[in-house]
Design a protein around this motif. Structure first.
Motif, PDB file in Angstrom:
ATOM      1  N   THR A 121       0.793  -1.233   0.000  1.00  0.00           N
ATOM      2  CA  THR A 121       0.000   0.000   0.000  1.00  0.00           C
ATOM      3  C   THR A 121       0.826   1.285   0.000  1.00  0.00           C
ATOM      4  OG1 THR A 121      -0.197  -0.447   2.353  1.00  0.00           O
ATOM      5  CG2 THR A 121      -2.148  -0.886   1.002  1.00  0.00           C
ATOM      6  N   GLY A 122       2.016   1.261   0.584  1.00  0.00           N
ATOM      7  CA  GLY A 122       2.754   2.511   0.737  1.00  0.00           C
ATOM      8  C   GLY A 122       4.174   2.454   0.201  1.00  0.00           C
ATOM      9  N   HIS A 123       4.701   3.635  -0.099  1.00  0.00           N
ATOM     10  CA  HIS A 123       6.090   3.786  -0.537  1.00  0.00           C
ATOM     11  C   HIS A 123       6.759   4.846   0.318  1.00  0.00           C
ATOM     12  CE1 HIS A 123       6.433   2.217  -4.956  1.00  0.00           C
ATOM     13  NE2 HIS A 123       6.954   1.382  -4.097  1.00  0.00           N
ATOM     14  N   GLY A 124       7.838   4.474   0.963  1.00  0.00           N
ATOM     15  CA  GLY A 124       8.582   5.443   1.756  1.00  0.00           C
ATOM     16  C   GLY A 124       9.831   5.905   1.027  1.00  0.00           C
ATOM     17  N   TYR A 125       9.947   7.218   0.877  1.00  0.00           N
ATOM     18  CA  TYR A 125      11.117   7.795   0.194  1.00  0.00           C
ATOM     19  C   TYR A 125      12.066   8.469   1.185  1.00  0.00           C
ATOM     20  CZ  TYR A 125       9.155   6.875  -4.412  1.00  0.00           C
ATOM     21  OH  TYR A 125       8.683   6.246  -5.536  1.00  0.00           O
ATOM     22  N   MET A 126      11.926   8.135   2.477  1.00  0.00           N
ATOM     23  CA  MET A 126      12.711   8.829   3.489  1.00  0.00           C
ATOM     24  C   MET A 126      14.220   8.619   3.326  1.00  0.00           C
ATOM     25  SD  MET A 126       9.656   7.460   4.567  1.00  0.00           S
ATOM     26  CE  MET A 126       9.568   6.229   5.842  1.00  0.00           C
ATOM     27  N   LEU A 127      14.622   7.484   2.756  1.00  0.00           N
ATOM     28  CA  LEU A 127      16.054   7.183   2.599  1.00  0.00           C
ATOM     29  C   LEU A 127      16.448   7.132   1.120  1.00  0.00           C
ATOM     30  CD1 LEU A 127      16.245   4.231   5.177  1.00  0.00           C
ATOM     31  CD2 LEU A 127      16.844   6.622   5.581  1.00  0.00           C
ATOM     32  N   TYR A 128      15.644   7.741   0.269  1.00  0.00           N
ATOM     33  CA  TYR A 128      15.848   7.555  -1.173  1.00  0.00           C
ATOM     34  C   TYR A 128      16.873   8.551  -1.730  1.00  0.00           C
ATOM     35  CZ  TYR A 128      14.335   6.272  -5.954  1.00  0.00           C
ATOM     36  OH  TYR A 128      14.273   5.823  -7.252  1.00  0.00           O
TER      37      TYR A 128
END
Lengths: 143, 477
Positions: free
Chosen positions: B307-314
């Motif tokens: 459901t989700g995509h985290g871009y915090m470390l992208y």
């Protein structure tokens, strides 16, 4: 002095005897499954007849895993008797987790909001198999 | 003598999206598509699901038997059948980030692409439209000139907490698992086994684009493995292929290789191509998973498997030192077997890009049908990123009521995304294909798909592969 043939017969006979003996006394596949459920979900109010039925259905559904169940049974017995067999304990835990999860998903537990106070009724093993019961995710919600 | 305007090799995303655009631009074209596998229909896969391999592939041909793997502990997963990888993909469709295309000039690592995000953006939109992608209409991590065709899937309760803390770094996952019915497919109902969807809901080549295979301009030959391209005077003239143990030759004005990175490179090398970088820089993303035990938040209420995509470390300056990371949130109900805690658990996958390395490569073998794959592992660039993610994971999730975090053992064996081996670039010495995926020295021969990626990204590559094929078909004469 025994002949070479006698020695060979004796050596090859030992594994046959052990295997045969184990197969004679081994528990039924379904009882290994049942034991896993009661071990793992001891704190829930389980319906014995339902667990029995699930165990038989599980055997039918995963009938190609007989060897695995035998090995799980052996590993369980060994890890109960001896300490330090962490690898065996892990293997048994993975099997028990899988069986217990399949049981809960096949029951009315999640449909009834995880009510631990009421007796859990087994519905059908197909509820744990998305190919037999597609779109029966008990948790998903839609817009 | 059979002669075609276009000979296409393979039938997965790269080949079929190229075909779609090509037919739209060439009304009277004659196309031959050569696919090594059979037509393993959705129903056939369902009926044979007991044969599913650990990576989730159900196919009448075992991919492990098709190449020689020098490091069998690292499998190279693909689906050798009509429709290729679309049959077993999980339908996660993020775009690459703009900086992924200029990673060298921005961060001094890897290789820049010869095209920019802006070049590809219209083709991303087109690919998203063809696949009926569901995604957020409000905010996305990358610029979009057109909204997603479908509204996003519903977040689960844990996603909502992450969105609250990271409004500009946590997003709905864009996906080809439709949130609404399409003309041909039912909406996703979160069965959680997307590699073989029980209701055929996710986009596949077979359920949305198989009309191309019945187009009167197109002839599809199944069970046909292409061995080499016939090249004369720096022009592709046709291909040799083997079918039913008999070798054939067929001729065409253009040849487009849309097999995977192992076989594109192998076919080119078997055709006498001797570019020093051909077959090199084989790469794949690297990932680990973790399970976060929670206190008091019930999970799994989202409307699809992821459901989700985290871009915090992208993206950011850290990419000079260690890899970018995309975080996927899983909504598949892997429950927690503890009293009162059944759904108080969350599962995440941390996916990292890698710097493609020269030593990881595909070579010819003694068997003309089988490439030999040599893989010496991922780079320390990834290891540093994994360590960084684990060092910071509690602060990353400090908006969640975390009880404990458990990691998967090591990294996953595969992400089933085979990339590199015929890299694109402007410089013929430093790259195998140009920005339209055509060989620098053979302008009517293309190597499509993940093989041409100049550098990789933590984002799933499929949408970019589809967009690149549309881009190439739109520009190649």
């Amino acid at each position: 002095m025994p002949s070479r043939r006698t020695v060979l017969k004796f050596i090859t006979g030992i594994p046959v005897l052990i295997t045969g003996g184990y197969l004679f006394v081994r528990p039924k596949y379904s009882s290994v499954v049942k034991r896993a459920i009661f071990n793992k979900l001891f704190y829930l109010n389980l319906d014995s007849a339902g667990v029995e039925q699930f165990s038989m259905d599980f055997v039918d559904l995963y009938n190609k895993g007989t060897l695995k169940v035998i090995s799980i049974d052996v590993m369980t017995r060994l890890s109960e008797q001896y300490t330090g067999l962490d690898l065996l304990v892990d293997r048994v835990a993975v099997f028990e987790d899988f069986v217990a999860e399949q049981y809960l998903l096949s029951s009315d537990f999640f449909v009834n909001n995880q009510n631990e106070g009421r007796s859990i009724k087994y519905r059908d093993i197909s509820y744990s198999d998305p190919y037999r019961s597609p779109c029966s995710n008990a948790f998903a919600t839609w817009l | 003598m059979d002669k075609y305007d276009l000979i296409l090799v393979g039938s997965g995303f790269a080949a079929t999206f190229f075909l779609l655009k090509y037919l739209g631009k060439n009304r009277n074209a004659r196309v031959l598509m050569l696919e090594r596998g059979r037509n393993d229909t959705h129903q056939w896969r369902i009926d044979h699901r007991e044969q599913m391999d650990p990576s989730g592939v159900v196919s009448s041909e075992n991919y492990n038997d098709t190449y020689i793997n020098e490091t069998p502990e690292k499998p190279w997963v693909y689906t050798p059948s009509l429709g290729g990888g679309s049959n077993c993909w999980w339908a996660c469709t993020p775009r690459f980030m703009p900086n992924d295309f200029k990673i060298y000039s921005k961060y001094g690592v890897g290789t820049d692409w010869p095209i920019s995000y802006d070049d590809l953006e219209p083709y991303y939109c087109e690919a998203e439209s063809i696949m009926n992608i569901s995604g957020s209409h409000e905010s996305t991590p990358f610029p979009m000139s057109r909204p997603y065709p479908q509204p996003p899937h519903k977040f689960n309760e844990v996603d909502k907490l992450l969105k609250k803390k990271y409004p500009n770094m946590f997003y709905h996952m864009p996906t080809a698992r439709p949130s609404r019915n399409t003309n041909n497919r039912l909406a996703c109902c979160a069965s959680g086994v997307c590699n073989l969807c029980p209701i055929d809901s996710k986009f596949t080549i077979l359920n949305e684009l198989s009309h191309l295979f019945n187009d009167k301009r197109v002839r599809v030959e199944l069970g046909s493995q292409v061995l080499s391209v016939i090249i004369e005077n720096n022009l592709a003239k046709g291909v040799t292929y083997i079918k039913d143990s008999i070798e054939h030759e067929v001729y065409g004005d253009m040849v487009a290789l849309g097999a995977n990175s192992l076989f594109n490179a192998h076919i080119l090398a078997s055709s006498g191509q001797i570019h020093p970088l051909l077959g090199k820089f084989l790469s794949e993303q690297v990932a680990f998973s973790c399970r976060v035990n929670l206190d008091g938040v019930n999970n799994f209420t989202g409307s699809t498997s992821l459901t989700g995509h985290g871009y915090m470390l992208y993206d950011g300056d850290h990419r000079r030192n260690h890899a970018a990371c995309l975080i996927e949130t899983f909504n598949i109900p892997k429950i927690r077997l503890e009293k009162g805690k059944y759904t108080q658990v969350a599962h995440y996958k941390f996916i990292f890009d890698d710097v493609p390395m020269l030593a990881n490569q595909v070579n010819l073998s003694n068997d003309s049908r089988k490439p030999k794959v040599i893989y010496n592992g991922h780079s320390s660039y990834v290891d540093r990123a994994i360590q960084n993610a684990k060092n910071n994971i509690y602060s990353l999730f400090d908006c969640l009521p975390v009880e404990s975090i458990e990691y998967s053992a090591g990294v996953h064996r595969t992400e089933a995304h085979i990339l590199g081996t015929a890299l694109m670039g402007d410089d013929p010495k430093g790259s195998v294909v140009n920005k339209f995926q055509a060989l620098h020295n053979v302008s009517n021969l293309l190597s499509l798909g993940g093989s041409s990626f100049a550098s990789i990204s933590p984002a799933n590559p499929t949408l970019t592969i589809a967009a690149l094929s549309l881009w190439s078909a739109d520009h190649i004469n």
